[in-house]
Design a protein around this motif. Sequence first.
Motif, PDB file in Angstrom:
ATOM      1  N   VAL A  29       0.990  -0.988  -0.251  1.00  0.00           N
ATOM      2  CA  VAL A  29       0.056   0.009  -0.138  1.00  0.00           C
ATOM      3  C   VAL A  29       0.811   1.368  -0.075  1.00  0.00           C
ATOM      4  O   VAL A  29       0.985   2.210  -0.814  1.00  0.00           O
ATOM      5  N   VAL A  30       1.644   0.978   1.352  1.00  0.00           N
ATOM      6  CA  VAL A  30       2.178   2.977   0.730  1.00  0.00           C
ATOM      7  C   VAL A  30       3.626   2.613  -0.031  1.00  0.00           C
ATOM      8  O   VAL A  30       4.089   3.828  -0.133  1.00  0.00           O
ATOM      9  N   ASN A  31       4.168   1.988  -0.730  1.00  0.00           N
ATOM     10  CA  ASN A  31       4.990   1.604  -1.657  1.00  0.00           C
ATOM     11  C   ASN A  31       4.470   1.634  -3.360  1.00  0.00           C
ATOM     12  O   ASN A  31       4.808   1.830  -4.275  1.00  0.00           O
ATOM     13  N   GLY A  32       3.006   1.582  -3.364  1.00  0.00           N
ATOM     14  CA  GLY A  32       2.367   1.984  -4.915  1.00  0.00           C
ATOM     15  C   GLY A  32       2.034   0.447  -5.274  1.00  0.00           C
ATOM     16  O   GLY A  32       1.897   0.492  -6.221  1.00  0.00           O
ATOM     17  N   GLY A  33       2.503  -0.603  -4.032  1.00  0.00           N
ATOM     18  CA  GLY A  33       1.638  -1.530  -5.045  1.00  0.00           C
ATOM     19  C   GLY A  33       0.364  -2.132  -5.203  1.00  0.00           C
ATOM     20  O   GLY A  33      -0.750  -0.875  -4.833  1.00  0.00           O
ATOM     21  N   ALA A  34      -0.227  -3.251  -6.045  1.00  0.00           N
ATOM     22  CA  ALA A  34      -1.214  -3.577  -6.883  1.00  0.00           C
ATOM     23  C   ALA A  34      -2.000  -4.587  -5.813  1.00  0.00           C
ATOM     24  O   ALA A  34      -0.565  -4.843  -4.994  1.00  0.00           O
ATOM     25  N   GLY A  35      -2.942  -5.141  -5.722  1.00  0.00           N
ATOM     26  CA  GLY A  35      -3.194  -6.613  -5.740  1.00  0.00           C
ATOM     27  C   GLY A  35      -4.125  -6.164  -3.568  1.00  0.00           C
ATOM     28  O   GLY A  35      -4.015  -7.592  -3.376  1.00  0.00           O
ATOM     29  N   VAL A  36      -4.142  -4.865  -3.436  1.00  0.00           N
ATOM     30  CA  VAL A  36      -4.662  -5.169  -2.410  1.00  0.00           C
ATOM     31  C   VAL A  36      -6.123  -4.014  -2.101  1.00  0.00           C
ATOM     32  O   VAL A  36      -6.474  -3.429  -2.644  1.00  0.00           O
ATOM     33  N   ARG A  37      -7.102  -5.155  -1.274  1.00  0.00           N
ATOM     34  CA  ARG A  37      -8.744  -4.538  -1.640  1.00  0.00           C
ATOM     35  C   ARG A  37      -8.835  -3.609  -0.883  1.00  0.00           C
ATOM     36  O   ARG A  37      -7.403  -3.382   0.358  1.00  0.00           O
ATOM     37  N   GLN A  38      -9.493  -2.702  -1.340  1.00  0.00           N
ATOM     38  CA  GLN A  38      -9.558  -1.624  -1.227  1.00  0.00           C
ATOM     39  C   GLN A  38      -9.984  -1.196   0.936  1.00  0.00           C
ATOM     40  O   GLN A  38      -9.576   0.146   1.359  1.00  0.00           O
ATOM     41  N   PRO A  39     -10.587  -1.863   1.383  1.00  0.00           N
ATOM     42  CA  PRO A  39     -10.576  -1.340   2.817  1.00  0.00           C
ATOM     43  C   PRO A  39      -9.412  -1.936   3.659  1.00  0.00           C
ATOM     44  O   PRO A  39      -9.389  -1.226   4.451  1.00  0.00           O
ATOM     45  N   LEU A  40      -8.448  -2.459   3.325  1.00  0.00           N
ATOM     46  CA  LEU A  40      -6.724  -2.631   3.590  1.00  0.00           C
ATOM     47  C   LEU A  40      -6.202  -1.289   3.577  1.00  0.00           C
ATOM     48  O   LEU A  40      -5.797  -0.995   4.268  1.00  0.00           O
ATOM     49  N   VAL A  41      -6.438  -0.968   2.246  1.00  0.00           N
ATOM     50  CA  VAL A  41      -5.835   0.200   1.364  1.00  0.00           C
ATOM     51  C   VAL A  41      -5.972   1.468   2.791  1.00  0.00           C
ATOM     52  O   VAL A  41      -5.702   1.956   2.995  1.00  0.00           O
ATOM     53  N   ASP A  42      -7.578   1.548   2.719  1.00  0.00           N
ATOM     54  CA  ASP A  42      -8.196   2.513   3.485  1.00  0.00           C
ATOM     55  C   ASP A  42      -7.541   2.669   5.276  1.00  0.00           C
ATOM     56  O   ASP A  42      -7.025   3.854   5.654  1.00  0.00           O
ATOM     57  N   ARG A  43      -7.392   1.336   5.896  1.00  0.00           N
ATOM     58  CA  ARG A  43      -6.806   0.846   7.074  1.00  0.00           C
ATOM     59  C   ARG A  43      -5.683   0.987   7.238  1.00  0.00           C
ATOM     60  O   ARG A  43      -4.668   2.067   8.088  1.00  0.00           O
ATOM     61  N   VAL A  44      -4.804   1.225   6.106  1.00  0.00           N
ATOM     62  CA  VAL A  44      -2.627   1.488   6.079  1.00  0.00           C
ATOM     63  C   VAL A  44      -2.818   2.916   5.620  1.00  0.00           C
ATOM     64  O   VAL A  44      -1.776   3.814   6.678  1.00  0.00           O
ATOM     65  N   ARG A  45      -3.504   3.543   5.034  1.00  0.00           N
ATOM     66  CA  ARG A  45      -3.283   4.761   4.918  1.00  0.00           C
ATOM     67  C   ARG A  45      -3.792   5.848   5.654  1.00  0.00           C
ATOM     68  O   ARG A  45      -3.278   6.712   6.281  1.00  0.00           O
ATOM     69  N   LEU A  46      -4.730   5.442   6.636  1.00  0.00           N
ATOM     70  CA  LEU A  46      -5.366   5.971   8.076  1.00  0.00           C
ATOM     71  C   LEU A  46      -3.963   5.670   9.111  1.00  0.00           C
ATOM     72  O   LEU A  46      -3.877   6.325   9.902  1.00  0.00           O
ATOM     73  N   ALA A  47      -3.542   4.802   9.147  1.00  0.00           N
ATOM     74  CA  ALA A  47      -2.708   4.156  10.224  1.00  0.00           C
ATOM     75  C   ALA A  47      -1.039   5.129   9.605  1.00  0.00           C
ATOM     76  O   ALA A  47      -0.436   5.821  10.622  1.00  0.00           O
TER      77      ALA A  47
END
Length: 344
Positions: A29-47
């Motif tokens: 998520v933080v390094n711009g990769g693909a293949g992660v579900r949006q809910p997890l993306v949102d949680r990582v970005r919030l963190a």
Amino acid sequence: MPDPTHGSRPTLEAVAARAGVSRATASRVVNGGAGVRQPLVDRVRLAVDELGYVPNHAARTLVTRRNGAVAVIIAEPEIRIFSDPFFSQQLRGISRELTAHDSQLVLLLVEGRKDYDRIGRYLAGGHVDGALAFSLHTEDSLPAVIHRAGIPTVFGGRPAWAGPESGLALPYADCDNRGGARAAVRHLVSLGRRHIAHIAGPQDQTSGIDRRDGYRDVLIDVDPGLTVQGTFTAESGAAAMSGLLERRPEVDAVFAANDLMASGALQVLREHGRRVPDDVAVVGFDDMEKVAECTDPPLTTVRQDIEGMGRLMVRMLVRGLDGASAAAPDSVIMPTDLVRRVSA
């Protein structure tokens, strides 16, 4: 077990722990990769926001295969780059567009041929994702240096140099130099001017060549003595105007190939007691900030979108880096238009 959130600088492990995901997921998520579900993306970005985490550049490069930097090469001496408002406007457009794409501008200064090896090594060393190059000269080996580096490049200005890369469909952005010059000269003709001179730009650059050719398109049988060579500087415009007044005192109009040369011409005309536009009408080219509207009198000129061209070059490069080069145009010619002010 040590607390992964402990320490002065948040780690990727801390982000993963805060988001409740694996370190690998957080990294993608933080390094711009693909293949992660949006809910997890949102949680990582919030963190990331909560912890103030800054991604590691080296790790991000491994994932994205990008450096997040673009080299900008201007084939002019340093003193010219920092004194000519054309370059500051174009660099502003480039910088703003690169910022919008989360990329950094790396300015490579070229004082002379002694710098070519250094520039070639830097470009080939994997430091930047691509390059933007402009103000190139026809007999210059710099295009070949850039070509050998093997990185995606967009050129500012129509390419017209010799060398093995000359036959390639090189992507470039330019304005309608020839059409703009025709519009300028036709305007002077419409004013009833009969002795229209041209202060030409460098003839080893396509902008200078095309603007001279546009002048000749309208004035097919023009006296060659009415064309004087300049170098796109105010000083060269002043020298050219002085020579014209000495050899062709009947001159009643001047088309200068850029605004700086036009400003130099206006100064000399004023010193010689020639009224503008009553005695001599003057038209420039570029509509550069802090030049055309500030001359005495304000300059009629051909406008090109200088900052917009910088932005366009970045967008063309980014499309190529994103793998859309097959659908992207090899070249874009931006329109020009005549801006009428007091001088003509």
